[in-house]
Structure formats: C-alpha cells, structure tokens
Design a protein around this motif. Structure first.
Motif, mmCIF file in Angstrom:
data_model
loop_
_atom_site.group_PDB
_atom_site.id
_atom_site.type_symbol
_atom_site.label_atom_id
_atom_site.label_comp_id
_atom_site.label_asym_id
_atom_site.label_seq_id
_atom_site.Cartn_x
_atom_site.Cartn_y
_atom_site.Cartn_z
ATOM 1 N N MET A 124 -25.776 45.906 6.111
ATOM 2 C CA MET A 124 -25.474 47.294 6.441
ATOM 3 C C MET A 124 -23.964 47.417 6.571
ATOM 4 O O MET A 124 -23.359 46.751 7.406
ATOM 5 C CB MET A 124 -26.153 47.697 7.754
ATOM 6 N N LEU A 125 -23.360 48.241 5.734
ATOM 7 C CA LEU A 125 -21.916 48.395 5.739
ATOM 8 C C LEU A 125 -21.501 49.630 6.532
ATOM 9 O O LEU A 125 -22.192 50.649 6.512
ATOM 10 C CB LEU A 125 -21.399 48.544 4.301
ATOM 11 N N ASN A 126 -20.374 49.533 7.201
ATOM 12 C CA ASN A 126 -19.767 50.686 7.843
ATOM 13 C C ASN A 126 -18.849 51.294 6.783
ATOM 14 O O ASN A 126 -17.692 50.895 6.641
ATOM 15 C CB ASN A 126 -18.983 50.253 9.084
ATOM 16 N N ASP A 181 -33.499 42.927 13.877
ATOM 17 C CA ASP A 181 -32.385 42.090 13.427
ATOM 18 C C ASP A 181 -32.878 41.194 12.302
ATOM 19 O O ASP A 181 -33.530 40.174 12.551
ATOM 20 C CB ASP A 181 -31.841 41.236 14.572
ATOM 21 N N CYS A 182 -32.554 41.573 11.072
ATOM 22 C CA CYS A 182 -33.058 40.832 9.910
ATOM 23 C C CYS A 182 -32.443 39.434 9.782
ATOM 24 O O CYS A 182 -32.897 38.644 8.962
ATOM 25 C CB CYS A 182 -32.851 41.632 8.628
ATOM 26 N N ASN A 204 -34.585 51.998 10.611
ATOM 27 C CA ASN A 204 -35.804 51.754 9.870
ATOM 28 C C ASN A 204 -36.963 52.373 10.621
ATOM 29 O O ASN A 204 -36.850 52.699 11.804
ATOM 30 C CB ASN A 204 -36.050 50.240 9.735
ATOM 31 N N ILE A 205 -38.090 52.471 9.964
ATOM 32 C CA ILE A 205 -39.299 52.952 10.627
ATOM 33 C C ILE A 205 -39.677 51.977 11.732
ATOM 34 O O ILE A 205 -39.440 50.775 11.632
ATOM 35 C CB ILE A 205 -40.448 53.123 9.607
#
Length: 155
Positions: free
Chosen positions: A61-63, A23-24, A152-153
């Motif tokens: 991050m867009l839906n 969670d950025c 993400n990794i």
C-alpha cells in the motif's frame, strides 16, 4: 467474523484471512501461534485459498501523495456501443494513471479510478490519453477531495 457463504472455507480459513486483512505481512508461524495450529497447517490453508482464487496475491500500500501523486479522481465513461468494451478496456489498461476500472450499471458504462501528479497532469491524461480512445463517447470526472475510509472488507 460473519458467516461467509463458501462451503470450501471453515472457521480456521476465516480466522487466517482476518489476520492477514489486518496485516498481510504477518508471518505464517505467528498466524499459526494465534490460531493454535502448526505452521504447516497455515501453509496448506494458504495454498488451498490461493488455488480457490480467494487469495489473489499481496500488494504494498503506497502513500501516493508522498510519491508526488496528489490527485485522485473517478472518471465515468460512456462507451459508444457494446462491441467497443473490450478494445476500450484494453486501451485504458495501457494508461499507467488508470489504477482501477469497473464495468458498472447506471449512467456510465465504465468507472475508472485515476491517480495523477497534479491537475495539469490530470488534464493531460484526460485530453491526450483517455478521451482519444476510439469507442469512448464522453467522460465525466469527479475529483476526490479526501478518502476518510480506506480498508478491506471485514469478515
């Protein structure tokens, strides 16, 4: 967490990255609490990782389907000659629907990810934008039916 082959990072750095990958938007003080260090330490570590180019920023991050972009596809691009790469990449970067571009090995010279509103929009982008670029010999398009993994990794 696995061992990262970067001597400039230690376990605390990796722990911070792991938290931010999940969670950025996690506040620095929350990261500090989880890591049992001060908020100032987190600020210093974040600045260090930004200066090293490990953290390049943050994105929302867009839906995309909820915004009307229902088609995701990948376009394999054959470039006519090596000297055309720079101009082809520059021209592709001006097309809003191109969201990623990769120089690749194998059958293609470049591989692009495009998002479009619908099939008609995709056809327009391919015919009137991508395939008109000087230096592009031909393209092959693969339409994504779904994306079962999007992450993400993991460190």
């Amino acid at each position: 967490m696995s061992a990262i082959q970067n001597p400039q990072l230690d376990e605390l750095d990796l722990q911070i990255l792991d938290i931010l990958i999940k969670d950025c938007r996690t506040p620095y003080l929350e990261i500090a609490r989880i890591c049992h260090v001060s908020g100032g330490t987190i600020h210093v570590r974040m600045k260090k990782m930004e200066d090293l180019g490990i953290i390049k920023g943050s994105r929302i991050m867009l839906n995309l389907p909820k915004l009307g972009y229902d088609v995701c596809c990948f376009v394999g691009i054959h470039v006519d000659k090596t000297s055309s790469f720079t101009s082809v990449c520059d021209d592709l970067s001006k097309i809003n629907e191109v969201v990623e571009l990769h120089l690749v090995t194998g059958e293609y010279s470049l591989f692009a990810k495009l998002v479009c509103k619908n099939i008609s929009d995709l056809q327009n982008v391919l015919m009137n934008k991508v395939n008109t670029i000087t230096g592009i010999e031909r393209t092959d398009t693969l339409i994504s039916l779904s994306q079962p993994i999007d992450r993400n990794i993991r460190l």
